[in-house]
Write an enzyme that holds these catalytic residues in place. Structure first.
Site, mmCIF file in Angstrom:
data_model
loop_
_atom_site.group_PDB
_atom_site.id
_atom_site.type_symbol
_atom_site.label_atom_id
_atom_site.label_comp_id
_atom_site.label_asym_id
_atom_site.label_seq_id
_atom_site.Cartn_x
_atom_site.Cartn_y
_atom_site.Cartn_z
ATOM 1 C CB ILE A 92 -1.013 0.036 1.171
ATOM 2 C CG1 ILE A 92 -0.333 -0.304 2.492
ATOM 3 C CG2 ILE A 92 -2.174 -0.897 0.900
ATOM 4 C CD1 ILE A 92 -1.281 -0.284 3.679
ATOM 5 N N GLY A 93 2.130 1.126 0.117
ATOM 6 C CA GLY A 93 2.931 2.338 0.044
ATOM 7 C C GLY A 93 4.408 2.027 0.065
ATOM 8 N N GLY A 109 8.444 4.223 0.280
ATOM 9 C CA GLY A 109 9.128 5.509 0.344
ATOM 10 C C GLY A 109 10.472 5.400 1.020
ATOM 11 C CE1 TYR A 126 12.750 7.543 8.203
ATOM 12 C CE2 TYR A 126 10.743 8.495 7.300
ATOM 13 C CZ TYR A 126 11.915 8.630 8.020
ATOM 14 O OH TYR A 126 12.254 9.828 8.545
ATOM 15 C CG LEU A 168 8.876 -1.618 0.558
ATOM 16 C CD1 LEU A 168 9.282 -3.026 0.160
ATOM 17 C CD2 LEU A 168 8.428 -0.828 -0.654
ATOM 18 C CB VAL A 169 3.264 0.490 4.209
ATOM 19 C CG1 VAL A 169 2.135 0.100 5.150
ATOM 20 C CG2 VAL A 169 4.167 1.505 4.876
ATOM 21 C CG ASP A 196 6.468 14.582 9.349
ATOM 22 O OD1 ASP A 196 6.196 15.668 8.797
ATOM 23 O OD2 ASP A 196 6.701 13.531 8.722
#
Lengths: 301, 471
Positions: free
Chosen positions: B24-25, B27, B29, B31-32, B147
């Site tokens: 689902i994502g 970036g 840091y 993966l999700v 953040d």
């Protein structure tokens, strides 16, 4: 009273200029919390958190104690060598003790506590220092593990401590406690001394009752009182405590007992690792990177 | 390295308790993934995989800090860490969270681009109320988020926690005492739109007030569906001066003065008069005209207190919860998405796109495991909410991770076997205990409880009580 005559506070001053760093290098961040009113809330919060931490006490055999003392000396040396904060060194010792008290270190493995100290120091640095260090910076002739092994040990420590590595240390309190008793001017002098006393408290056996088994707040308070007055009786200590608002937060018995133990402390100094019989006997001669003040005999080794 | 020698049967034991649905994502840091627990098929889990740290660094400090904080945190309005897994072969770390279907970025975007209608007042207020409750809990425990932005504020989808707000992404969070480096020094990209003026002016101190500034920006965005201060970011290292962002702020709030903000004079960029910032002239059109609120409106009053220049005067989370705004109708509720009053239009938000062509390494197209194991992976479900292409690159929820593009992806239908959707909206506004309300079914989580002093209570009311008197 009895037992106080041999204690010399000035001996704890020896170390102070060994490097330029002091604990208040990020003082302004701490001050960001603001006035003493805020401090009260902060102290209560921290003491609450202390309550949630399981206390450590375990009986370990002598060889582990020897290895632990040696590890602490190594940490003191590394702190100086790498320019780390005292806070970091203390936190590292707390991790080591918590790990040991889980009973996972067996005494026949000499290297285990060494690897443990490297992993714990690396973790403490990641928690408390601005700049992380490469794992390779923790290797010395006597401690030389490859990165992979250290990282595995870090993970073992983290899981063994259940990732709860945000521990309350005496350093969270001493600034505030000193302010409780003295005005601004002597604070600058009291802080380094108190720091040294607290660091010295990491020494001593990990059996029965090491000073580190007291709550961090108790250690901080006892150290503060030790620096201010080395002649306190139980009664005069109570009277002194009662002049400060923090009084109500403490068990006076504990503070006094801890205070008495502190008067027996020896200052901790940077010195070569003492070779144990099974290790390389030449080790003391090679470490020119470390700056020694003196090699006073250490009663704990 | 990889344990995947023959198509995934060789998986580590911990992984076998999950059915992977998809990615689902991804970036900076890591993966999700979205997964289901095999033993409890109604339960969706988001699994965040941390990128390997560089060889020679050991376990990543970011991972350590995030996990450590999450282990201690226990509050209904903060994302819940269910488990930490270590893949012992390559020492990678996986965090398992309760899955939240929505986030404020999506909700706002959906209203702006699809519904063309403001978010209803009940939902705005409930989201803000819950966000402040979570933040108050964090701040009481000396944790700053640092953040906050719409994509980090999650909202639970269908199920027993429907409409409950969860603060997520603690990758940058810090304990007050911990040393703080400016974010830019960490090589971390943080959107500047929600950044407090004291930081933009070079201030080094992060206080909880920076989070409150971000909440103010998010509040305004919920009201108007547009980012409040949409500055052009200066991309340079290290820590460039963000003139445009400050310019956007000053245009709305007016020029700051040392009179109203005494410590302004000490802020580095102000002091050195970067790009002549002191001399800029702004005739302030006023915040109220931007958010279309009357200055007498309590919502406006609260917003302006969150956007106070001087961090010392800025309203705190605890004070904000006490604000009149939350005591007037409509009162905030636990299910922010479904108003308790019948007759209100309920908006169905789209489900998150899921890339099903992935495995836990996040690399290969693996066997179609999800389908094979019987999940409903529906084509374009979600009724009218087929998502358009996303062209705004954006940081994403879990971990500063980029959201998946819509193309080639099946949306995963989380249609609630949990049933109950909509019945948990605290009818009658019964005061509820926060933090404890949660999850009797999460057997294995006890160790995590009691860890942190429960300061969330603090004499704070639950959801505000309806006054018995009516006028």
């Amino acid at each position: 009273m009895e037992g106080t005559s041999t204690f010399s506070l000035t001996r704890f001053l020896v170390q102070e200029n060994e490097n330029g760093l002091s604990e208040d290098d990020d003082e302004d961040e701490v001050n960001e919390r603001g006035s003493c009113v805020d401090n009260e809330e902060m102290v209560r919060t921290l003491m609450d958190q202390e309550n949630n931490v399981e206390s450590i006490h375990s009986h370990v055999d002598d060889s582990i104690n020897v290895a632990r003392s040696e590890a602490i000396q190594w940490i003191i040396n590394m702190r100086s060598l790498l320019g780390l904060r005292y806070y970091t060194a203390y936190l590292c010792v707390m991790y080591i003790d918590r790990f040991i008290s889980k009973g996972l270190v067996s005494s026949d493995k000499q290297w285990a506590i060494k690897l443990l100290s490297v992993a714990c120091l690396s973790l403490a640095v990641k928690m408390k220092e601005r700049e992380p260090r490469l794992l390779s910076s923790y290797s010395t002739e006597k401690y030389n593990f490859n990165n992979n092994v250290i990282q595995r040990m870090e993970l073992l420590v983290l899981t063994t401590l259940d990732w709860k590595i945000r521990l309350v240390t005496p350093f969270d309190f001493i600034d505030c406690f000193i302010s409780c008793f003295s005005n601004v001017s002597p604070k600058r002098q009291l802080m380094p001394l108190t720091t040294q006393i607290v660091i010295a408290a990491t020494r001593g056996k990990f059996t029965n009752m090491s000073i580190m088994e007291y709550r961090s707040s108790t250690i901080a308070m006892a150290a503060t009182l030790t620096v201010m007055d080395q002649q306190l009786t139980k009664e005069s200590l109570e009277i002194k405590l009662k002049t400060a608002w923090v009084n109500q937060l403490f068990d006076h018995e504990d503070v006094y007992a801890c205070y008495k133990r502190m008067l027996e402390l020896e200052p901790v100094q940077v010195k070569p690792e003492l070779a144990t019989s099974s290790e390389d006997p030449h080790v003391g001669t090679k470490r020119k990177r470390l700056m020694f003040n003196e090699t006073e005999k250490n009663p704990n080794l | 390295m990889s344990n995947r020698s023959s198509g995934g049967n060789n998986r580590p034991e911990w992984l076998q308790q999950y059915d992977l649905i998809g990615k689902i994502g991804e970036g900076t840091y890591g993966l999700v993934f979205l997964a289901k627990i095999k033993s409890n098929r109604t339960k969706s889990i988001a699994i965040k995989k941390f990128k390997q740290s560089k060889d020679g660094d050991g376990v990543s400090p970011t991972a350590i800090r995030e996990i450590m904080l999450l282990r201690e945190i226990n509050h209904e309005n903060v994302v819940k860490l269910v488990n930490v897994h270590i893949n012992h072969i390559d020492m990678s770390l996986y965090l398992a969270f309760d899955y939240a279907e929505h986030d404020l970025y999506e909700i706002i975007r959906h209203h702006r681009d699809k519904v063309n209608q403001a978010i209803n007042q009940y939902t705005v207020k409930s989201i803000l109320w819950q966000l402040l409750n979570g933040l108050n809990y964090l701040h009481s425990n000396w944790i700053m988020h640092r953040d906050l932005k719409p994509s980090n504020i999650l909202v639970m989808g269908d199920g027993e926690e429907q409409g409950v707000v969860k603060i997520a992404d603690f990758g940058l969070a810090r304990i007050y005492q911990a040393p703080l480096k400016p974010l830019s020094d960490n090589g971390v990209v943080v959107t500047i739109w929600y950044r407090a003026p004291e930081l933009l002016l070079g201030g080094k101190h992060y206080t909880s007030a920076v989070d409150m500034w971000a909440v103010g920006c998010i509040f305004a965005e919920l009201l108007t569906l547009k980012p409040l201060f949409q500055g052009q970011e200066v991309k340079a290292t290290p820590n460039p001066f963000q003139l445009d962002q400050l310019d956007k702020i000053f245009k709305v709030l007016g020029h700051p003065t040392v009179d109203k903000w005494p410590t302004l004079a000490n802020l580095p960029h102000w002091q050195s008069d970067q790009q002549h910032i002191q001399g800029h002239k702004y005739d302030s059109p006023g915040l109220y005209s931007v958010v279309h609120l009357s200055p007498k409106n309590p919502a406006y009053d609260l917003l302006s207190k969150m956007l106070e220049y001087d961090p010392r005067k800025r309203i705190t989370a605890a004070q904000a919860l006490d604000h009149e705004y939350f005591r007037m109708e409509p009162l905030p509720g636990r299910n922010a998405l479904v108003p308790p009053q019948p007759g209100e239009k309920i908006v169905n938000y789209p489900t998150r796109p899921v890339d099903t062509n992935t495995d836990f390494e996040g690399t290969a197209s693996l066997q179609p495991a999800p389908q094979a194991s019987g999940n409903q992976v529906a084509g374009g479900m979600g009724g009218p909410h087929v998502m358009g292409n996303r062209n705004i690159p954006r940081p994403m929820h879990m971990a500063g991770v980029q959201r998946m593009q819509q193309q080639n992806m099946a949306a995963y239908n989380l249609a609630s076997q949990a049933g109950m959707g909509g019945t948990m909206n605290n009818p009658g506004n019964i005061p509820m205990q926060r933090g404890v309300a949660a999850q009797p079914h999460q057997q294995q989580q006890q160790q995590q409880q009691n860890q942190l002093r429960r300061k969330d209570g603090m004499g704070m009311p639950g959801y505000p009580q309806q006054k018995s008197r009516r006028f």
